[in-house]
Design a protein around this motif. Sequence first.
Motif, PDB file in Angstrom:
ATOM      1  N   ALA A 199      26.604 -18.533   7.095  1.00 44.08           N
ATOM      2  CA  ALA A 199      26.568 -19.249   5.814  1.00 44.08           C
ATOM      3  C   ALA A 199      27.814 -20.115   5.707  1.00 44.08           C
ATOM      4  O   ALA A 199      28.929 -19.629   5.915  1.00 44.08           O
ATOM      5  CB  ALA A 199      26.490 -18.275   4.648  1.00 44.08           C
ATOM      6  N   TYR A 200      27.618 -21.382   5.374  1.00 44.90           N
ATOM      7  CA  TYR A 200      28.715 -22.346   5.273  1.00 44.90           C
ATOM      8  C   TYR A 200      28.733 -22.851   3.843  1.00 44.90           C
ATOM      9  O   TYR A 200      27.819 -23.545   3.399  1.00 44.90           O
ATOM     10  CB  TYR A 200      28.519 -23.443   6.321  1.00 44.90           C
ATOM     11  N   ILE A 201      29.777 -22.469   3.112  1.00 46.95           N
ATOM     12  CA  ILE A 201      29.732 -22.536   1.651  1.00 46.95           C
ATOM     13  C   ILE A 201      30.657 -23.575   1.032  1.00 46.95           C
ATOM     14  O   ILE A 201      30.582 -23.817  -0.180  1.00 46.95           O
ATOM     15  CB  ILE A 201      30.064 -21.159   1.048  1.00 46.95           C
ATOM     16  N   PHE A 202      31.519 -24.214   1.831  1.00 53.01           N
ATOM     17  CA  PHE A 202      32.519 -25.115   1.255  1.00 53.01           C
ATOM     18  C   PHE A 202      32.036 -26.555   1.339  1.00 53.01           C
ATOM     19  O   PHE A 202      31.886 -27.112   2.431  1.00 53.01           O
ATOM     20  CB  PHE A 202      33.860 -24.920   1.954  1.00 53.01           C
ATOM     21  N   ARG A 203      31.804 -27.146   0.183  1.00 49.78           N
ATOM     22  CA  ARG A 203      31.157 -28.450   0.107  1.00 49.78           C
ATOM     23  C   ARG A 203      32.175 -29.555  -0.139  1.00 49.78           C
ATOM     24  O   ARG A 203      33.232 -29.343  -0.750  1.00 49.78           O
ATOM     25  CB  ARG A 203      30.134 -28.461  -1.038  1.00 49.78           C
ATOM     26  N   GLU A 204      31.843 -30.747   0.346  1.00 48.92           N
ATOM     27  CA  GLU A 204      32.643 -31.916   0.002  1.00 48.92           C
ATOM     28  C   GLU A 204      32.584 -32.120  -1.511  1.00 48.92           C
ATOM     29  O   GLU A 204      31.579 -31.847  -2.161  1.00 48.92           O
ATOM     30  CB  GLU A 204      32.114 -33.151   0.733  1.00 48.92           C
ATOM     31  N   THR A 208      32.098 -24.798  -4.160  1.00 50.11           N
ATOM     32  CA  THR A 208      31.849 -23.672  -3.264  1.00 50.11           C
ATOM     33  C   THR A 208      30.500 -23.069  -3.627  1.00 50.11           C
ATOM     34  O   THR A 208      30.275 -22.672  -4.777  1.00 50.11           O
ATOM     35  CB  THR A 208      32.941 -22.595  -3.402  1.00 50.11           C
ATOM     36  N   THR A 209      29.607 -23.002  -2.654  1.00 48.40           N
ATOM     37  CA  THR A 209      28.299 -22.402  -2.880  1.00 48.40           C
ATOM     38  C   THR A 209      28.457 -20.896  -3.062  1.00 48.40           C
ATOM     39  O   THR A 209      29.239 -20.247  -2.356  1.00 48.40           O
ATOM     40  CB  THR A 209      27.375 -22.680  -1.682  1.00 48.40           C
ATOM     41  N   ASN A 210      27.716 -20.334  -3.993  1.00 45.76           N
ATOM     42  CA  ASN A 210      27.767 -18.895  -4.246  1.00 45.76           C
ATOM     43  C   ASN A 210      27.400 -18.120  -2.975  1.00 45.76           C
ATOM     44  O   ASN A 210      26.275 -18.213  -2.488  1.00 45.76           O
ATOM     45  CB  ASN A 210      26.793 -18.541  -5.374  1.00 45.76           C
ATOM     46  N   PRO A 211      28.320 -17.321  -2.420  1.00 40.72           N
ATOM     47  CA  PRO A 211      28.014 -16.603  -1.178  1.00 40.72           C
ATOM     48  C   PRO A 211      27.267 -15.300  -1.386  1.00 40.72           C
ATOM     49  O   PRO A 211      26.740 -14.722  -0.422  1.00 40.72           O
ATOM     50  CB  PRO A 211      29.405 -16.312  -0.603  1.00 40.72           C
ATOM     51  N   PHE A 212      27.186 -14.809  -2.627  1.00 39.78           N
ATOM     52  CA  PHE A 212      26.785 -13.412  -2.822  1.00 39.78           C
ATOM     53  C   PHE A 212      25.305 -13.115  -2.615  1.00 39.78           C
ATOM     54  O   PHE A 212      24.972 -12.018  -2.140  1.00 39.78           O
ATOM     55  CB  PHE A 212      27.262 -12.934  -4.192  1.00 39.78           C
ATOM     56  N   PRO A 213      24.363 -14.006  -2.954  1.00 40.98           N
ATOM     57  CA  PRO A 213      22.965 -13.634  -2.714  1.00 40.98           C
ATOM     58  C   PRO A 213      22.673 -13.273  -1.258  1.00 40.98           C
ATOM     59  O   PRO A 213      21.984 -12.280  -0.992  1.00 40.98           O
ATOM     60  CB  PRO A 213      22.199 -14.891  -3.169  1.00 40.98           C
ATOM     61  N   MET A 245      36.298 -29.505   5.228  1.00 37.05           N
ATOM     62  CA  MET A 245      37.149 -28.650   6.047  1.00 37.05           C
ATOM     63  C   MET A 245      37.765 -27.571   5.156  1.00 37.05           C
ATOM     64  O   MET A 245      38.419 -27.887   4.167  1.00 37.05           O
ATOM     65  CB  MET A 245      38.255 -29.460   6.718  1.00 37.05           C
ATOM     66  N   PRO A 246      37.562 -26.298   5.462  1.00 36.76           N
ATOM     67  CA  PRO A 246      38.137 -25.249   4.622  1.00 36.76           C
ATOM     68  C   PRO A 246      39.661 -25.288   4.623  1.00 36.76           C
ATOM     69  O   PRO A 246      40.300 -25.500   5.652  1.00 36.76           O
ATOM     70  CB  PRO A 246      37.630 -23.956   5.271  1.00 36.76           C
ATOM     71  N   SER A 247      40.221 -25.083   3.459  1.00 36.37           N
ATOM     72  CA  SER A 247      41.669 -24.929   3.326  1.00 36.37           C
ATOM     73  C   SER A 247      42.049 -23.503   3.712  1.00 36.37           C
ATOM     74  O   SER A 247      41.187 -22.657   3.987  1.00 36.37           O
ATOM     75  CB  SER A 247      42.091 -25.197   1.882  1.00 36.37           C
ATOM     76  N   GLU A 248      43.365 -23.228   3.685  1.00 31.49           N
ATOM     77  CA  GLU A 248      43.799 -21.856   3.962  1.00 31.49           C
ATOM     78  C   GLU A 248      43.206 -20.883   2.949  1.00 31.49           C
ATOM     79  O   GLU A 248      42.699 -19.813   3.316  1.00 31.49           O
ATOM     80  CB  GLU A 248      45.324 -21.769   3.929  1.00 31.49           C
ATOM     81  N   SER A 249      43.252 -21.237   1.662  1.00 32.57           N
ATOM     82  CA  SER A 249      42.717 -20.320   0.653  1.00 32.57           C
ATOM     83  C   SER A 249      41.201 -20.198   0.752  1.00 32.57           C
ATOM     84  O   SER A 249      40.641 -19.119   0.506  1.00 32.57           O
ATOM     85  CB  SER A 249      43.137 -20.768  -0.751  1.00 32.57           C
ATOM     86  N   ASP A 250      40.505 -21.282   1.104  1.00 26.01           N
ATOM     87  CA  ASP A 250      39.063 -21.223   1.333  1.00 26.01           C
ATOM     88  C   ASP A 250      38.724 -20.205   2.419  1.00 26.01           C
ATOM     89  O   ASP A 250      37.883 -19.319   2.247  1.00 26.01           O
ATOM     90  CB  ASP A 250      38.522 -22.585   1.794  1.00 26.01           C
ATOM     91  N   LEU A 251      39.350 -20.385   3.569  1.00 24.26           N
ATOM     92  CA  LEU A 251      39.039 -19.564   4.739  1.00 24.26           C
ATOM     93  C   LEU A 251      39.279 -18.092   4.446  1.00 24.26           C
ATOM     94  O   LEU A 251      38.452 -17.227   4.768  1.00 24.26           O
ATOM     95  CB  LEU A 251      39.888 -20.019   5.924  1.00 24.26           C
TER      96      LEU A 251
END
Length: 450
Positions: A199-204, A208-213, A245-251
């Motif tokens: 799942a790739y959740i970080f959008r331009e 951030t797409t909800n990862p939980f479902p 591109m994910p940031s440090e906090s994103d990753l």
Amino acid sequence: MMRLSVTAPSFALYLLIVASAGTQVGAAGELGRGLRWVRRNPLTTMALTIIPKSSNPQQYRDANLTTVLAWKQRPALLQGSARVGLPWHLHVQSVLLRENGLTDALMARLKNHHDTYQGCTGWIVWDEPNRPDMFVAAQAIRRLKEAYPETLVYSNAFPRGARLERYYGGELPAAGYSYEQYLRDFGTIMDPDVVMYDAYIFREGGATTNPFPTLVTARKVAQELAKPYWSFVQSHSDPRRGYRMPSESDLRMQVFTHLTSGYTGIGYFTYEDQQGPAMVSNDTLERRPIYYHAAHLNQEVRHIGQALRFLTSRAVHYVPGRGNRVPAGVTAWQPGAGDNATIKSIVIENAGTASVEWQDLLIGFFIDDQGQEYFMLTNLWHGPKVSAVERAVTVTLNLDQKVRVVGRLSRKTGQPETLPVNDGVLRLTLPGGTGDLLRLGSSRFPGLAR
């Protein structure tokens, strides 16, 4: 160029960890193949790699990845892994299986790789199979399990978000079909050692797409089937598909969210450029900032992973910040959740009066083989181009007055430490996207190498 002072363990140390971990918990003999494998091995971090010239083995090792994930049968990838002492997993591609399954000729090729290059600890069979594909992949998985009884044999499923017909592989049955049923078919028809998805959740644009479902459904199905569960996470950008591109906090947020939910394997998509810029540039071979973010993160994951391999996730709950909602797919924490009556309240300090997106917490509850309880608390606050330090929060936990100390497995050292509790109050500062593994009343954790 940044230099790292931490490096991945040598293959000899890897074997030492495996040997010591196998003696930690007597109940491991009662577990299935996948869970036994997880307990014998360091918690898996790997990054998908295809291009040998971009995948410098020593640099890959210096990213503190435990395992090379070779996505194509290119001997240079396996040779490089063996040379620097890294275990490797090899993808058995669907294009090789679709017509005739796992033939004797293909089996001989895989055996040659296994016997020639030291360190094979896993085979990943097919990628994102639909339901008809599963029956073909099942034959290959079964045969590899028989040939390599101590080697992990697994696959990777679709995430949520596609049309149900894509999961089912055609017109839906009259009774309907769901993503949960797709994952259950994935786990039962194919019988992989691990339930894994991507799942790739970080959008331009910063969303951030909800990862939980997907995350919670995969956890549910894997636990029903008594299998470990892993996930691919995003370590690339893809302008064509709208991924930033994910940031440090994103990753860190995506990785620690999975760990807090009981996941015991992380795959990064990708190592070098594939669908877009990733950790290493194919053109210049330079390492991008996300390489260094992942390297430091992986060191922390290895440290807390020592214990997580021996814990069973009992519950995972969301702690929304001021004015924030609980996302779909996950339930809110309340006192008594996770069969834990000791934690009375969880508060983010200095949160202000206005709602701040993702300034929330996730709490996961765990139990070991002796019935001892643990929990993991993660700061979900993250954002594009934002460091972990910039998204740090301080959290106050009000505990039962009987609790005098809280144990923490240090992310920095991998050693247990004791945190003081003053009048039932514990304060923690968590960097953005980051979690701590904790235990009330004790600082003893399972799985630590002696």
